[in-house]
Design a protein around this motif. Sequence first.
Motif, PDB file in Angstrom:
ATOM      1  N   SER A  20       0.815  -1.221   0.000  1.00 25.12           N
ATOM      2  CA  SER A  20       0.000   0.000   0.000  1.00 25.12           C
ATOM      3  C   SER A  20       0.846   1.266   0.000  1.00 25.12           C
ATOM      4  O   SER A  20       0.344   2.351  -0.319  1.00 25.12           O
ATOM      5  N   ASN A  21       2.139   1.143   0.339  1.00 20.69           N
ATOM      6  CA  ASN A  21       3.048   2.289   0.323  1.00 20.69           C
ATOM      7  C   ASN A  21       3.875   2.361  -0.952  1.00 20.69           C
ATOM      8  O   ASN A  21       4.774   3.204  -1.070  1.00 20.69           O
ATOM      9  N   GLY A  22       3.596   1.443  -1.892  1.00 20.67           N
ATOM     10  CA  GLY A  22       4.331   1.436  -3.149  1.00 20.67           C
ATOM     11  C   GLY A  22       5.664   0.716  -3.087  1.00 20.67           C
ATOM     12  O   GLY A  22       6.440   0.783  -4.039  1.00 20.67           O
ATOM     13  N   GLN A  23       5.926   0.013  -1.983  1.00 23.42           N
ATOM     14  CA  GLN A  23       7.167  -0.735  -1.839  1.00 23.42           C
ATOM     15  C   GLN A  23       7.025  -2.123  -2.463  1.00 23.42           C
ATOM     16  O   GLN A  23       5.992  -2.783  -2.310  1.00 23.42           O
ATOM     17  N   SER A  24       8.073  -2.560  -3.158  1.00 27.09           N
ATOM     18  CA  SER A  24       8.032  -3.855  -3.837  1.00 27.09           C
ATOM     19  C   SER A  24       7.877  -4.996  -2.840  1.00 27.09           C
ATOM     20  O   SER A  24       8.478  -4.995  -1.759  1.00 27.09           O
ATOM     21  N   LYS A  25       7.061  -5.986  -3.221  1.00 27.64           N
ATOM     22  CA  LYS A  25       6.860  -7.197  -2.427  1.00 27.64           C
ATOM     23  C   LYS A  25       7.399  -8.375  -3.220  1.00 27.64           C
ATOM     24  O   LYS A  25       6.814  -8.796  -4.213  1.00 27.64           O
ATOM     25  N   GLY A  26       8.536  -8.910  -2.806  1.00 30.13           N
ATOM     26  CA  GLY A  26       9.110 -10.045  -3.502  1.00 30.13           C
ATOM     27  C   GLY A  26       9.746  -9.634  -4.817  1.00 30.13           C
ATOM     28  O   GLY A  26       9.713  -8.466  -5.222  1.00 30.13           O
ATOM     29  N   ALA A  27      10.322 -10.614  -5.489  1.00 31.38           N
ATOM     30  CA  ALA A  27      11.004 -10.356  -6.755  1.00 31.38           C
ATOM     31  C   ALA A  27      10.005 -10.351  -7.910  1.00 31.38           C
ATOM     32  O   ALA A  27       9.020 -11.097  -7.891  1.00 31.38           O
ATOM     33  N   PRO A  28      10.235  -9.519  -8.926  1.00 31.67           N
ATOM     34  CA  PRO A  28       9.384  -9.570 -10.124  1.00 31.67           C
ATOM     35  C   PRO A  28       9.453 -10.946 -10.771  1.00 31.67           C
ATOM     36  O   PRO A  28      10.472 -11.641 -10.676  1.00 31.67           O
ATOM     37  N   GLN A  29       8.366 -11.333 -11.424  1.00 36.12           N
ATOM     38  CA  GLN A  29       8.292 -12.627 -12.096  1.00 36.12           C
ATOM     39  C   GLN A  29       8.060 -12.420 -13.584  1.00 36.12           C
ATOM     40  O   GLN A  29       7.516 -11.401 -14.004  1.00 36.12           O
TER      41      GLN A  29
END
Length: 208
Positions: A49-58
């Motif tokens: 919700s803060n725009g921070q990445s969650k995990g690695a892109p797939q």
Amino acid sequence: MKIKTLLASMLLAASPALTMAASASEQLRSFVQDVHAAKGEFSQRTVDSNGQSKGAPQSGQFVFQRPGQFKWHVQRPYEQLIVSDGKLLYQYDPDLAQVTERGVDQSIGASPAAILFGTGNLEESFRLVDQEARDGLEWIRATPLQSDAGFAYVDIGFKGREPRRLELQDSFGQTTFIDFTGLEPNPRITLGSFNFKAPAGVDVVSMP
């Protein structure tokens, strides 16, 4: 990756003049009606919700054929395979040496996969509202009518009567962005493309 946030898919060629005249909802209905199968590539990322990445892109490849058959193959950074033969859905995690299987109806339900891979009347499961154009795309928001759909809404961006991007908002305020490239509508699908057999030595877990 949760089954109900899974998502995927594809296209329908149209002239530029016709594309400009068509709203996102018109393009979505044409896509569901006229594109019976498709394949292509995807990239996916999730932010909180803060725009921070969650995990690695797939990233990986997909292929689908209506009704309800699809293969969603995550290739990077870690392999994962989700396959539906139209009756059962299998999620295979090679690193865990485990396959999870469940019924397609229970897995897809009123999910974004139902929009892209299903055949039913969209208004029976979703409230569809056109959004303002942005990022060079025409947008429509699909809000599930079921309270237990597993996500709040999904925005689908179209260009040239092709779904180009999905932005899925879940109940925790996280947003998953999925971009589609190299889309090929109505390709020849090889017989058995959606069959799945668990590799030897892999645990199979059946879910209700």
